[in-house]
Design a protein around this motif. Structure first.
Motif, PDB file in Angstrom:
ATOM      1  N   ARG A  62      10.629  23.317   0.473  1.00 41.68           N
ATOM      2  CA  ARG A  62      10.686  22.671   1.791  1.00 41.68           C
ATOM      3  C   ARG A  62      10.177  21.239   1.665  1.00 41.68           C
ATOM      4  O   ARG A  62       9.217  20.984   0.928  1.00 41.68           O
ATOM      5  N   PRO A  63      10.807  20.293   2.361  1.00 45.69           N
ATOM      6  CA  PRO A  63      10.312  18.913   2.269  1.00 45.69           C
ATOM      7  C   PRO A  63       8.894  18.770   2.842  1.00 45.69           C
ATOM      8  O   PRO A  63       8.585  19.391   3.872  1.00 45.69           O
ATOM      9  N   VAL A  64       8.064  18.006   2.144  1.00 44.36           N
ATOM     10  CA  VAL A  64       6.729  17.680   2.671  1.00 44.36           C
ATOM     11  C   VAL A  64       6.746  16.189   3.018  1.00 44.36           C
ATOM     12  O   VAL A  64       6.840  15.340   2.139  1.00 44.36           O
ATOM     13  N   HIS A  65       6.707  15.901   4.306  1.00 44.13           N
ATOM     14  CA  HIS A  65       6.765  14.504   4.765  1.00 44.13           C
ATOM     15  C   HIS A  65       5.358  13.938   4.837  1.00 44.13           C
ATOM     16  O   HIS A  65       4.480  14.533   5.449  1.00 44.13           O
ATOM     17  N   PHE A  66       5.161  12.763   4.224  1.00 44.68           N
ATOM     18  CA  PHE A  66       3.865  12.091   4.365  1.00 44.68           C
ATOM     19  C   PHE A  66       4.091  10.581   4.419  1.00 44.68           C
ATOM     20  O   PHE A  66       5.175  10.089   4.084  1.00 44.68           O
ATOM     21  N   LEU A  67       3.065   9.858   4.851  1.00 43.91           N
ATOM     22  CA  LEU A  67       3.170   8.398   5.034  1.00 43.91           C
ATOM     23  C   LEU A  67       2.660   7.666   3.801  1.00 43.91           C
ATOM     24  O   LEU A  67       1.838   8.213   3.049  1.00 43.91           O
ATOM     25  N   PRO A  68       3.117   6.417   3.590  1.00 41.15           N
ATOM     26  CA  PRO A  68       2.632   5.673   2.425  1.00 41.15           C
ATOM     27  C   PRO A  68       1.121   5.445   2.516  1.00 41.15           C
ATOM     28  O   PRO A  68       0.635   5.004   3.569  1.00 41.15           O
ATOM     29  N   PRO A  69       0.366   5.755   1.472  1.00 43.37           N
ATOM     30  CA  PRO A  69      -1.086   5.548   1.536  1.00 43.37           C
ATOM     31  C   PRO A  69      -1.429   4.065   1.534  1.00 43.37           C
ATOM     32  O   PRO A  69      -0.745   3.273   0.895  1.00 43.37           O
ATOM     33  N   TYR A  70      -2.477   3.686   2.292  1.00 46.07           N
ATOM     34  CA  TYR A  70      -2.946   2.291   2.266  1.00 46.07           C
ATOM     35  C   TYR A  70      -4.420   2.206   1.876  1.00 46.07           C
ATOM     36  O   TYR A  70      -5.005   1.135   1.844  1.00 46.07           O
ATOM     37  N   ARG A  71      -5.051   3.370   1.632  1.00 45.13           N
ATOM     38  CA  ARG A  71      -6.431   3.396   1.131  1.00 45.13           C
ATOM     39  C   ARG A  71      -6.429   4.230  -0.148  1.00 45.13           C
ATOM     40  O   ARG A  71      -5.704   5.235  -0.223  1.00 45.13           O
ATOM     41  N   PRO A  72      -7.271   3.865  -1.121  1.00 38.94           N
ATOM     42  CA  PRO A  72      -7.301   4.634  -2.371  1.00 38.94           C
ATOM     43  C   PRO A  72      -7.624   6.110  -2.145  1.00 38.94           C
ATOM     44  O   PRO A  72      -7.067   6.980  -2.803  1.00 38.94           O
ATOM     45  N   GLU A  73      -8.498   6.394  -1.143  1.00 37.92           N
ATOM     46  CA  GLU A  73      -8.854   7.798  -0.885  1.00 37.92           C
ATOM     47  C   GLU A  73      -7.625   8.601  -0.481  1.00 37.92           C
ATOM     48  O   GLU A  73      -7.482   9.769  -0.843  1.00 37.92           O
ATOM     49  N   GLN A  74      -6.731   7.969   0.290  1.00 39.27           N
ATOM     50  CA  GLN A  74      -5.519   8.683   0.722  1.00 39.27           C
ATOM     51  C   GLN A  74      -4.618   8.963  -0.472  1.00 39.27           C
ATOM     52  O   GLN A  74      -4.048  10.052  -0.605  1.00 39.27           O
ATOM     53  N   ALA A  75      -4.490   7.947  -1.341  1.00 42.08           N
ATOM     54  CA  ALA A  75      -3.633   8.123  -2.524  1.00 42.08           C
ATOM     55  C   ALA A  75      -4.191   9.243  -3.400  1.00 42.08           C
ATOM     56  O   ALA A  75      -3.439  10.098  -3.885  1.00 42.08           O
ATOM     57  N   ASN A  76      -5.520   9.269  -3.566  1.00 45.21           N
ATOM     58  CA  ASN A  76      -6.130  10.317  -4.392  1.00 45.21           C
ATOM     59  C   ASN A  76      -5.889  11.697  -3.788  1.00 45.21           C
ATOM     60  O   ASN A  76      -5.541  12.638  -4.484  1.00 45.21           O
ATOM     61  N   THR A  77      -6.073  11.809  -2.471  1.00 49.86           N
ATOM     62  CA  THR A  77      -5.868  13.108  -1.810  1.00 49.86           C
ATOM     63  C   THR A  77      -4.425  13.560  -1.948  1.00 49.86           C
ATOM     64  O   THR A  77      -4.140  14.706  -2.313  1.00 49.86           O
TER      65      THR A  77
END
Ligand code: GLY
Ligand code: MN
Length: 462
Positions: free
Chosen positions: A121-136
């Motif tokens: 199933r597709p998992v939709h998410f937004l482009p990260p703008y903080r390093p913590e988001q990218a890591n998560t």
């Protein structure tokens, strides 16, 4: 928070537009400044606020479209943690206020996502703008950090931009509140600034107004005698008679909606004749742009019309020459106006900029330019009823840029380089207001703040 039905309705519409798969929305984490327990002021992700209204760190949401379910993930603080923070309402009762019935702990999120991935199933998410988001995201989706930007869901971005671009009545009320606080900040700056004070003294004072009214700054104040530098901030520089102070500031309300206004005023109390001439050109461009605001018009065309007005004025000063439309077409005016006329305003000062300017300010019909100046216009597409935007023309005399263009004889058919020397210390002037696009045109948001040169001088004396 708004009433929970507002958040439920927003999520319902999002589900209908995105149409399939799982939507993963990350709330923001606390962020340390210089050691772990010394934190930057917490600022929630604006999209998370829009759909859930929950203004606390370390909460994440999954919206399952096919199963029509919404789950909030987060851990409640222990008594020991609350010794330091004070009481924190359990996430379960916060969830109730936003109309969500299912709450799980953070360590349960991975299994939900893995299950969805196992079913392709597709998992939709937004482009990260903080390093913590990218890591998560990288850890949850088992993906390399570099790949995340390209894997972000364009259909989710477009659905969110469509919703957040049109402000509802209660959002307009919040933005108006933010603008009114910003008006009070501007009035304080204009009336208190005196020769010998520092930029920082004035900036600190207006910051205190934003905090005292229940929110904070919507962006770090630009309060400077070097207004020719677009986003310079403030320093310990002393205000001197003869200087202009450019004050570009904004409050955000307790609910995180932003205001954004700019005024430029003379330290001495009176504009010099050169400053006054430049000021009136900017004011005329501002008024011309505002008079064009209506649904359907491309904001790029409003920007270009303001550029023509600035160019006409600069021709009268003898700084520019030649055909006005051609000069603007070639980007010659960008020597003095190297940025855009304005942007959307909402939960962010540059609303939704983290989702990508090409989706927020542009579309298939209006594509962002690559030309110096015009490329910095954040909003180019057609205006719609319910948009909230800024109008902020300016004239900037940046000595370094002027020297570089002169040496390269750039756009020499349109610029009288021999005259520039007179203006090398002229600084920068910007006038900015916030508008709602309405059925019949536009509406100035917030209480009117004087903007004619004479009115500003009167305020300075008072
Ligand atoms: N007020 C800051 C900006 O618009 O960039
Ligand atoms: Mn602005």
């Amino acid at each position: 928070m708004f009433n929970k039905h507002i958040y439920s309705q927003r999520r319902q519409r999002l589900k209908e537009t995105v149409n399939n798969g799982i939507i993963l929305l990350l709330g923001n984490e606390e962020s340390s400044m210089n050691y772990k327990d010394n934190l930057y002021p917490f600022r929630q992700d604006s999209t998370f606020l829009y759909f859930f209204g929950i203004d606390r760190p370390s909460v994440t949401a999954i919206i399952d479209i096919e199963n029509n379910s919404e789950i909030l993930f987060g851990d409640n603080l222990t008594t020991e943690q609350m010794v330091w923070t004070g009481f924190r309402e359990p996430l379960e009762s916060v969830a109730e206020k936003t109309g969500v019935t299912r709450v799980k702990r953070r360590n349960e999120m991975e299994a939900v996502l893995k299950n969805a991935q196992a079913q392709s199933r597709p998992v939709h998410f937004l482009p990260p703008y903080r390093p913590e988001q990218a890591n998560t995201l990288g850890a949850l989706l088992n993906t390399g950090l570099d790949a995340l930007q390209n894997m972000a869901s364009v259909s989710l971005i477009k659905a969110i931009v469509e919703q957040r671009s049109i402000k509802s009545g209660e959002e307009i009320e919040e933005i108006t509140k933010a603008v009114n606080t910003t008006v009070r900040m501007q009035l304080a700056a204009i009336t208190m600034a005196r020769e010998g004070m520092t930029e920082a003294e004035v900036a600190g004072n207006i910051h205190s107004i934003a905090i005292a009214e229940g929110g904070n700054l919507s962006f770090p104040s630009i309060l400077t005698i070097n207004g020719q530098i677009l986003h310079i901030g403030y320093s310990q520089a002393k205000l001197r008679n003869g200087d202009l102070v450019l004050c570009d500031c904004g409050a955000e309300t307790a609910m995180r909606y932003a205001g954004d206004l700019t005024r430029t005023f003379p330290v001495s109390g009176s504009f010099t004749s050169m400053q006054n001439e430049i000021y009136d050109i900017v004011l005329e461009a501002h008024q011309a742009a505002v008079s064009m605001l209506k649904t359907g018009i491309w904001y790029r065309d409003v920007h270009l019309f303001a550029c023509e007005k600035l160019t006409e004025g600069l021709k009268q000063l003898g700084l520019m020459k030649g055909d006005v439309k051609e000069a603007v077409d070639q980007g010659a005016h960008a020597l003095f106006f190297p940025c855009g006329l304005g942007h959307m305003l909402g939960l962010d000062t540059h609303d939704m900029e983290n989702l990508g300017e090409k989706y927020v300010g542009y579309n298939d019909e209006v594509v962002q330019s690559t030309q110096f100046g015009l490329k910095s216009l954040r909003l180019g597409r057609a205006l719609e009823e319910g948009f909230v935007i800024t109008v902020e023309p300016g004239l900037y005399f940046n000595a370094q840029l002027m020297e570089e263009w002169a040496a390269a004889k750039k756009c020499h058919d349109f610029i009288n380089y021999e005259k520039l020397g007179l203006y090398k210390n002229a600084g920068g002037i910007r006038i900015e207001e916030d508008f709602l696009i309405t059925k019949s045109g536009s509406l100035l948001l917030g209480n009117p703040l004087p903007k004619k040169a004479r009115e500003i001088e009167t305020l300075r004396v008072a």
